[in-house]
Design a protein around this motif. Sequence first.
Motif, PDB file in Angstrom:
ATOM      1  N   GLN A   1       3.822   2.131  -4.945  1.00  0.00           N
ATOM      2  CA  GLN A   1       3.001   1.201  -5.704  1.00  0.00           C
ATOM      3  C   GLN A   1       1.797   1.897  -6.325  1.00  0.00           C
ATOM      4  O   GLN A   1       1.463   1.648  -7.481  1.00  0.00           O
ATOM      5  CB  GLN A   1       2.528   0.039  -4.820  1.00  0.00           C
ATOM      6  CG  GLN A   1       1.541  -0.875  -5.538  1.00  0.00           C
ATOM      7  CD  GLN A   1       1.654  -2.310  -5.136  1.00  0.00           C
ATOM      8  OE1 GLN A   1       2.729  -2.896  -5.179  1.00  0.00           O
ATOM      9  NE2 GLN A   1       0.551  -2.883  -4.735  1.00  0.00           N
ATOM     10  N   VAL A   2       1.132   2.778  -5.573  1.00  0.00           N
ATOM     11  CA  VAL A   2       0.004   3.528  -6.136  1.00  0.00           C
ATOM     12  C   VAL A   2       0.491   4.365  -7.311  1.00  0.00           C
ATOM     13  O   VAL A   2      -0.148   4.420  -8.368  1.00  0.00           O
ATOM     14  CB  VAL A   2      -0.652   4.415  -5.059  1.00  0.00           C
ATOM     15  CG1 VAL A   2      -1.725   5.300  -5.684  1.00  0.00           C
ATOM     16  CG2 VAL A   2      -1.249   3.562  -3.950  1.00  0.00           C
TER      17      VAL A   2
ATOM     18  N   GLY B   1       0.819  -1.194   0.000  1.00  0.00           N
ATOM     19  CA  GLY B   1       0.000   0.000   0.000  1.00  0.00           C
ATOM     20  C   GLY B   1       0.859   1.252   0.000  1.00  0.00           C
ATOM     21  O   GLY B   1       0.406   2.336   0.306  1.00  0.00           O
TER      22      GLY B   1
ATOM     23  N   ASP C   1      -4.756  -0.487  -3.892  1.00  0.00           N
ATOM     24  CA  ASP C   1      -3.808   0.407  -4.552  1.00  0.00           C
ATOM     25  C   ASP C   1      -4.225   0.713  -5.985  1.00  0.00           C
ATOM     26  O   ASP C   1      -4.058   1.847  -6.459  1.00  0.00           O
ATOM     27  CB  ASP C   1      -2.415  -0.213  -4.535  1.00  0.00           C
ATOM     28  CG  ASP C   1      -1.800  -0.229  -3.144  1.00  0.00           C
ATOM     29  OD1 ASP C   1      -2.316   0.486  -2.261  1.00  0.00           O
ATOM     30  OD2 ASP C   1      -0.824  -0.970  -2.932  1.00  0.00           O
TER      31      ASP C   1
END
Length: 829
Positions: free
Chosen positions: A149-150, A145, A303
């Motif tokens: 990654q987002v 999270g 995400d």
Amino acid sequence: MHQVRFACSTALVQFRHAPTAHETHPLGSPLSLCPLGSGLVLFLSRSGIAFPLERRIGSGSIPKRKEDRIRNVRTRIHQRGDTIRPGIRAMEAKLAMARRVRGPPATRAMAQEDAWTSATRRAALLGMLASGGIAVRPSEGAGTGSESQVAAFKRLIAQGEKSRNGLQVPEFRSGLDWMNVSRPLQLEKDLRGRVVVLDFWTYCCINCMHILPDLAKLEEKYKDDPVTVVGVHSAKFDNEKDTEAIRQAVLRYGIQHPVVNDGSMTMWRELGVSSWPTLAIVSPQGKLLTLVPGEGNRQDVDDIVAAALEYYGERGLLRGTPLPIALEAEKPGQVLDSPFKYPGKLAIDAEGHRLFISDSSNHRIVVTNLDGQFVSQVGDGTPGFADGTISEAKFCRPQGIAYDPNRSALYVADTENHALRQVDFSTGQVVTLSGDGTKGRDYVGGKKGGNQQLNSPWDVNLLESGTILLMAMAGIHQIWTYNFADQVAVAFSGNGYERNSNGTNGKLSSWAQPSGIALSTDKKTAYIADSESSSIRELDVTTGGSKLLAGGDAFVSDNLFQFGDVDGDLKSVRLQHPLGICTAADPNLLYIADSYNHKIKVLDLSSRTVRTVAGSGSAGLVDGKGRGARFSEPAGIMLGPENLLYVADTNNNAVRVLDLVTGSVTTMDVSSVPKGRREREEEPQGEAVGAPPGAKVVRLSPVGSLSGELKVSVACPPGYHYTKGAKSQFEVVAEPTMQGFVASPQSGQLREGKESTIKYALKDLPGGGALVRINAKVYYCQEGDVCLFDLVSFEVPIASDATGSASAPMELQYTVHPRGQRSTSAILF
């Protein structure tokens, strides 16, 4: 339900042996060819492994020994499927042998040589991106999270949109049945401008149940954002195609997002889904972003949703048009008015004349005598995980129960707490023997008490009092034991793969969501209702080895689609998702709750046959003899004294009694059992409640008194009678709601042919007058035929100039009208 399988979007190039809606083909694994970067990825969906056909995949490379094995397959990739299949199956056999040593995929940490699989998965799942030639490297914060990654997902979405790739998700077919909404939804009309998560599920699937809490958390987190979850029910079993059966599952598991019954699996095929569960994330413009198969992916899904909201929000492409939500739980007359809520399993104390009922969705254990009279309740009736006194303890959808008369103890498979609990009636205490309240991924076990995590235990049985207890661990497809001496729970049979595979010991056996356990008289053999393989199997309690007894596929262990409703010789028998089993006084007889066939059957070990004892094969609540009776997904079964078989008739919210001598089935009268606790919001003061939707309103003349007596009676027409075991009842309210209103009783049970007397009084009267409303719900049946319910709302206006003197008793009478005479009467069974 089945192992995680990698799937390619249909936007990518695909090759399959034959089109199929199921996740595996009986003769071999589906093949998928996905372009990735400058190469191709070969997906073997049954083995859950992706093989790149070019050396460069992101930053990783294929281990030399794997590359050599793949080269031969790659050279023949454009040949006929018949030629490729033997090579694929040979590779899978070798891989299976390797996995058998290392354990199921979920139990082993990712080795360095497997890192490319993770990268491949992340790229290939993003269907709209993979065909754009993007080589994806695993992000440092993968699965955590993290912002990286987002941001990475956001960049991938941007690149995919720039290259204009991606499958446009087709519209839902017209004519499908929808739940939790007031009308069918359309992608273009209702969901455009929203990030949509399509949950492809089937309600028999334990893994589909496991991701429901993840989806609920996702919905709660994004409740103020244009994010919508839609359950696309794609049935495995024939029984699961029935909308009423799906609606019962929606109610049972408290699902609050829209659900559509796609029984023909049209959307499944259009998007290239290959396993349950699979989540498909769709952009606000209707493009498929990703397919995420299996469970345990909550953070990745979160995400991707966050990245999509950021990307499309910055471009002004989001909109939050309200949806026509109408929850099934709030629709009138949708659930049989019973003190039970989806009872799962039963246990009997023959000497004490007691029946134990796991009232699963009321999160409690109900204790009655063998005639249905209430004795006590274990658990406070609210979901939770807490030890303590019998009245204070908390459970969460308990299923299997087993009683030990020698220790005056009841053992509980506390399914959604993933725990084994003990109820000690001598001390009045509930304690946890194993599990910590969270779902584990341990396929081995060996730890004590709360240090050992469990995974959806579904049934329990005592192998020996105070010594060993057997657990059907449905969530990881194994049979476990609990040892009272050292307090250790350990895997006993099953290697964790979901199969109908039999072997001479526990490690060589595979189970498919085992859901019921019965023991032979000599306790050398356990009989298992292996629900997902639709079979009854034998377990050697000494070695852990297994044998197929009836149902299922005797030749192809991966074929979990061999089901039906066929009695006869054991070799030809077909069952459909049996959940319950028990032994009889005769050691040669086993009774089976053939749940999705709505039948009770008997397996005769001496004649090697199975025959139906009771049930017509259609869902319903009808008492009668043999096949003249009806059940609805019976799940628990237990033999009591005097040749009486007790049945937890789950979807009927009832306990049924089958007399094995006469063959007659009756519904137990449980009217003395208190209802389960409901968490209700307090009604705001001063608001008019109104009649329940669909109710017949009977309005009386205004009365001029602030107090009085009302006599209520609801009659049936000739040829009809009140439904036995279903409590027809009334409730009294004042409109507008006010503190000074008193009714005695405020609610109660309606009895056929008798009046119910209600005394009311109002201290203060609003300026515009008031209304006393009596809402009545009546369950009734035609003699030997269908059962119905009706809603009636009596309105007694209180005049604005009413005085304090008591009025004369008023009679409120009504005769229900069967279906066909009035459309608001609804058919129940």
